[in-house]
Scaffold this active site. Structure first.
Site: not given
Ligand code: XIL
Length: 380
Positions: A168, A218, A286
């Protein structure tokens, strides 16, 4: 009369046989059932399928949870325990227990392991950025970052296959996030860009384990084309300067209202990094699918009322991901959890709200979406 009796006997036999066949084909209810098909085996020709777990999932190999994860997934990542605040809470203290146990499990069962994460603005202890009550200098922070990465990556050299080196680093206005890493390290080498903390992180990780796959990870890359382009431009520049970035990780915390075609286009933009490094990869790192659309803050939803929509979106998404695998740009899809009972979405972004983002429910039963998704590879 006789013909009638024979006919009804035949009919009865047919009915019994039909019922028996139906029973024989009854699908297993529980995801840990020995008879159940394995999700990762079904997708073996396309990509690895993984899950984020916690060390307590591994404490007892006889539990249903353990059987379930071992059966359905061939890739794993720890949900929290490899993050800096847990593995390195104080400058002179490392807690390796959980990640050691994770690695032991991976080695025993031949799993591909991901390390999450080395450099992030969140879940990182403040000591990194402080020096006797003052802000640490750039030199000190670089030294600490290198020490952290070298210690963690070399401990698991050859064992953790892939690292989310940086997580991120982009913000929501599509620039670099103004994290403490960026604020303090800035343009360290004076070459005009401020990617320095990222470059140092990747070079240090590569030195510690030259064979590990190094990922920049990200969120919203699938939904924001601006963000995908920013990521593309940044990684392109780093690759041209010889920074060892092996791939982009797309977190894919998606919603039931996601635009799958847009995700495909954005992933294709990122996949063009292959023009610079032919081995460059994309990973889904994720995945979870919130049942609430983007910006919908309803307190609770009846899953049954959106089940069809949920299933259709999962099918559309997995078909798209298989297309990308066929194009040679994607080889790993990791869920951020594995059952609806344990998901960070049961509390984020709305406190106290129940969510149902996975293919397996909170009782470890298969949801109907599981059966739709597992059938897709065979249908192609
Ligand atoms: C989340 C975990 O799931 C939670 O348990 C924890 O409280 C906060 O972090 N993006 C990431 C993950 O990269 O590390 C986050 O994990 C979810 C968002």
């Amino acid at each position: 009369m006789k013909t009638k009796r024979i006919l009804s006997a035949v009919l009865a036999v047919i009915m019994i046989m039909t019922v028996m066949t139906a029973c024989g084909e009854a699908k297993p209810e529980y995801a840990y059932d020995d008879e159940a098909p394995s999700l990762c085996e079904a997708y073996a020709d396309y990509f690895n399928i993984g899950a984020a777990i916690n060390s307590w999932d591994l404490t007892d190999e006889t539990t249903d949870r353990f059987k379930l994860i071992n059966k359905h997934f061939n890739t794993f990542v720890m949900e929290n325990e490899t993050k800096p605040d847990q593995i390195h809470p104080k400058e002179d203290t490392y807690n390796f227990d959980a990640t050691d146990k994770f690695v032991e499990f991976g080695e025993k069962y031949g799993k591909t392991l991901r390390g999450h994460t080395l450099v992030w603005h969140s879940q990182v202890p403040n000591w990194f950025f402080e020096d006797n009550g003052e802000q640490a200098s750039a030199d000190l922070l670089v030294e600490r970052m290198k020490e952290h990465i070298t210690t963690v990556v070399s401990r698991y050299k050859g064992k953790i296959d892939t690292w989310d080196v940086c997580n991120e680093v982009l913000d929501d206005s599509y620039g670099l996030r103004l994290s403490n890493w960026l604020k303090i390290i800035k343009d360290y080498d004076g070459d005009g860009d401020r990617y320095d903390f990222i470059e140092i992180a990747f070079r240090t990780a590569h030195e510690a384990d030259p064979d590990a796959r190094l990922i920049i990870n990200d969120y919203s890359l699938e939904s924001s084309t601006d963000k995908a382009i920013t990521m593309y431009n940044m990684v392109k520049k780093m690759l041209e300067e010889g920074v060892p970035v092996d791939g982009v990780g797309l977190q894919m915390h998606v919603g039931i209202d996601m635009d799958v075609e847009k995700a495909r286009e954005n992933m294709k933009i990122l996949a063009r990094l292959k023009e610079i490094n032919p081995d460059f990869v994309l990973e889904v790192t994720e995945l979870d699918m919130s049942c609430y659309g983007w910006g919908n803050n309803d307190l609770n939803i009846d899953f049954k009322s959106i089940e069809k929509e949920f299933n259709a979106k999962y099918v559309e998404l997995f078909n798209m991901l298989m297309d990308l695998s066929e194009e040679g740009v994607l080889d790993s899809v990791v869920f951020w959890g594995f059952n609806d009972g344990n998901t960070w979405l049961n509390g984020f972004p709305v406190e106290g709200r129940t969510n149902y983002p996975f293919l397996i429910d909170a009782d470890l039963k298969f949801k109907s979406a599981f059966w739709k998704v597992i059938d897709l590879p065979e249908k192609r």
